[in-house]
Design an enzyme around this catalytic site. Structure first.
Site, PDB file in Angstrom:
ATOM      1  N   TYR A  49       1.432  23.308  23.868  1.00  0.00           N
ATOM      2  CA  TYR A  49       2.626  22.626  24.361  1.00  0.00           C
ATOM      3  C   TYR A  49       2.589  22.322  25.854  1.00  0.00           C
ATOM      4  O   TYR A  49       3.485  21.659  26.380  1.00  0.00           O
ATOM      5  CB  TYR A  49       3.869  23.476  24.052  1.00  0.00           C
ATOM      6  N   ASP A 108      -2.980  30.806   8.217  1.00  0.00           N
ATOM      7  CA  ASP A 108      -2.919  30.255   6.850  1.00  0.00           C
ATOM      8  C   ASP A 108      -2.493  31.343   5.865  1.00  0.00           C
ATOM      9  O   ASP A 108      -1.629  31.131   5.010  1.00  0.00           O
ATOM     10  CB  ASP A 108      -4.245  29.584   6.454  1.00  0.00           C
ATOM     11  N   ASP A 134       5.926  27.366  15.892  1.00  0.00           N
ATOM     12  CA  ASP A 134       6.707  26.192  15.518  1.00  0.00           C
ATOM     13  C   ASP A 134       6.591  25.953  14.015  1.00  0.00           C
ATOM     14  O   ASP A 134       7.587  25.749  13.318  1.00  0.00           O
ATOM     15  CB  ASP A 134       6.201  24.971  16.295  1.00  0.00           C
ATOM     16  N   LYS A 153      -5.439  32.623  14.612  1.00  0.00           N
ATOM     17  CA  LYS A 153      -6.556  32.019  13.882  1.00  0.00           C
ATOM     18  C   LYS A 153      -7.818  32.408  14.645  1.00  0.00           C
ATOM     19  O   LYS A 153      -8.595  31.563  15.120  1.00  0.00           O
ATOM     20  CB  LYS A 153      -6.353  30.487  13.814  1.00  0.00           C
ATOM     21  N   ASP A 159       9.510  26.809  10.506  1.00  0.00           N
ATOM     22  CA  ASP A 159      10.106  25.861   9.552  1.00  0.00           C
ATOM     23  C   ASP A 159       9.974  26.423   8.139  1.00  0.00           C
ATOM     24  O   ASP A 159      10.901  26.334   7.334  1.00  0.00           O
ATOM     25  CB  ASP A 159       9.451  24.471   9.640  1.00  0.00           C
TER      26      ASP A 159
HETATM   27  C1  IPM Z   1      11.432  23.334  17.596  1.00  0.00           C
HETATM   28  C2  IPM Z   1      11.141  21.874  17.652  1.00  0.00           C
HETATM   29  C3  IPM Z   1      10.503  21.539  18.983  1.00  0.00           C
HETATM   30  C4  IPM Z   1       9.221  22.339  19.092  1.00  0.00           C
HETATM   31  C5  IPM Z   1      10.256  20.045  19.209  1.00  0.00           C
HETATM   32  C6  IPM Z   1      11.512  19.237  19.036  1.00  0.00           C
HETATM   33  C7  IPM Z   1       9.613  19.775  20.544  1.00  0.00           C
HETATM   34  O1  IPM Z   1      10.344  21.477  16.592  1.00  0.00           O
HETATM   35  O2  IPM Z   1      12.243  23.801  18.419  1.00  0.00           O
HETATM   36  O3  IPM Z   1      10.885  24.018  16.732  1.00  0.00           O
HETATM   37  O4  IPM Z   1       8.175  21.890  18.646  1.00  0.00           O
HETATM   38  O5  IPM Z   1       9.278  23.424  19.643  1.00  0.00           O
HETATM   39 MN    MN Z   2       9.930  23.063  15.168  1.00  0.00          MN
END
Ligand code: IPM
Ligand code: MN
Length: 355
Positions: A138, A223, A247, A190, A251
């Site tokens: 990042y 993974d 990140d 990894k 999700d």
């Molecule tokens: C998150 C989002 C951000 C990230 C994006 C919007 C830059 O996906 O907060 O998880 O990748 O950190």
């Molecule tokens: Mn994210």
């Protein structure tokens, strides 16, 4: 007289302002019930402002924010703004500029919430991801060579500093100790492929881990971590990982805890100002419709209260939401739940202090 917290509010784009409004209702109720004082200072950073002025987040604002006690953020992202501009210019600038080096993301399935994982319940899904938040892929280190030609080269470097890795890993151990559940920290990396970057993570994990003989240590490749999160989420307690992997796996974490509608996160600078946000985006197509469930923003507000040291207030929020979910009063977290955004906020407020 008790301290008055200065809370910067950045509602942002799309449904950001709606969900932040509900989160703030809950903060107000907590303050009335437990007696802390606070003031909100609004900032209009987001897509609209950028389209009007070309400005994302001015450096002067970053300086101002450093004096706050906390930042409460809705969502940034606007359909008319090219992808990346607001993310880099606002969200990442805040995280990096305020050195919020921890991204704390609880993955907790509340009773009454549907999970896509078969045969798994709230007792199985309850862990926290400690994501490194200011380094890795990042950083934006790299560049193009011969851009736009057939010989184009694009390089994006993954920056890992000993200091950055160490402070993140140490935070994870401290957090797991304080959390006092399974007392286990899993390093997700990894190391079999990223033989430099994640070798540093492994060595640091081992070294820092020696300071925590009371904690169990474990390493899992990213993974495999994804597989275990689905197959045996009960294994995890605290997962520590780099920015990019954090990140991605959060999700997946959000989905197994019932979806983006309940996933919240904290961007923490333990020595500075921290920022609290729902993980979901700005969902432009639902803007102003009053149909988005604000629980993620409400959870983020709860995390903010806890961080400020208002544990009583945070507990009231958590208990109220738990009661609404487990009793089936809030059954569905989607936009089709039949409940309005502001109704859900009101329900949480009404349930605070009832237990
Ligand atoms: C998150 C989002 C951000 C990230 C994006 C919007 C830059 O996906 O907060 O998880 O990748 O950190
Ligand atoms: Mn994210």
């Amino acid at each position: 007289m008790a301290k008055e917290y200065q809370i910067a509010v950045i509602p942002g784009d799309g449904i950001g302002p709606e969900v932040v409004g509900e989160g703030l209702k809950v903060v107000k109720a907590a303050s009335e019930k437990t007696g802390f004082r606070y003031r909100t200072i609004y900032y209009d950073f987001g897509g609209e402002r950028y389209l009007k002025t070309g400005e994302t987040l001015p450096d002067s604002a970053l300086e101002e924010l450093k004096a706050m006690d906390a930042i409460y953020l809705g969502a940034v992202g606007h359909p008319q703004v090219k992808t990346g501009i607001l993310e880099q210019g606002i969200l990442l600038k805040l995280r990096f500029g305020l050195d919020q080096y921890i991204n704390l993301r609880p993955v907790k399935l509340y009773p009454g919430v549907w999970t896509p994982l078969k045969d798994k319940g709230p007792e199985d899904i309850d862990f926290v991801v400690v994501r490194e938040n200011t380094e890795g892929l990042y950083v934006g280190a790299g560049g193009f060579f011969k851009k736009g030609t057939r010989d184009e080269v694009a390089v994006q470097e993954m920056i890992n500093t000993r200091k950055g890795v160490e402070r993140c890993i140490r935070y994870a151990f401290e957090y797991a100790r304080k959390r006092n559940k399974k007392r286990r920290v899993t390093l997700c990396d990894k190391a079999n492929v990223l033989i430099f970057a994640h070798d540093l993570w492994r060595r640091t994990f081992e070294e820092v881990g020696e300071e925590y003989p009371d904690m169990e240590k474990d390493c899992a490749l990213v993974d495999a971590t994804c597989m275990w999160m689905v197959k045996n989420p009960e294994w995890f307690d605290v997962i520590v990982t780099c920015n990019m992997f954090g990140d991605i796996i959060t999700d997946l974490g959000a989905v197994i805890q019932g979806g983006m509608g309940v996933a919240a996160g904290a961007n923490i600078n333990p020595q500075g100002v921290s920022m609290f946000e729902p993980i979901h985006g700005s969902a432009p197509k639902y803007t102003g419709k009053n149909v988005i469930n604000p629980l993620a923003a409400i959870f983020a507000a709860g995390m903010m209260l806890e961080h400020l040291g208002e544990e009583k207030g945070a507990k009231l929020v958590d208990e109220a939401v738990t009661r609404l979910l487990s009793s089936g009063q809030i059954k569905d977290l989607s936009t089709k739940s039949g409940l309005k955004t502001d109704e859900i906020g009101d329900m949480v407020v009404r349930n605070m202090g009832l237990v």
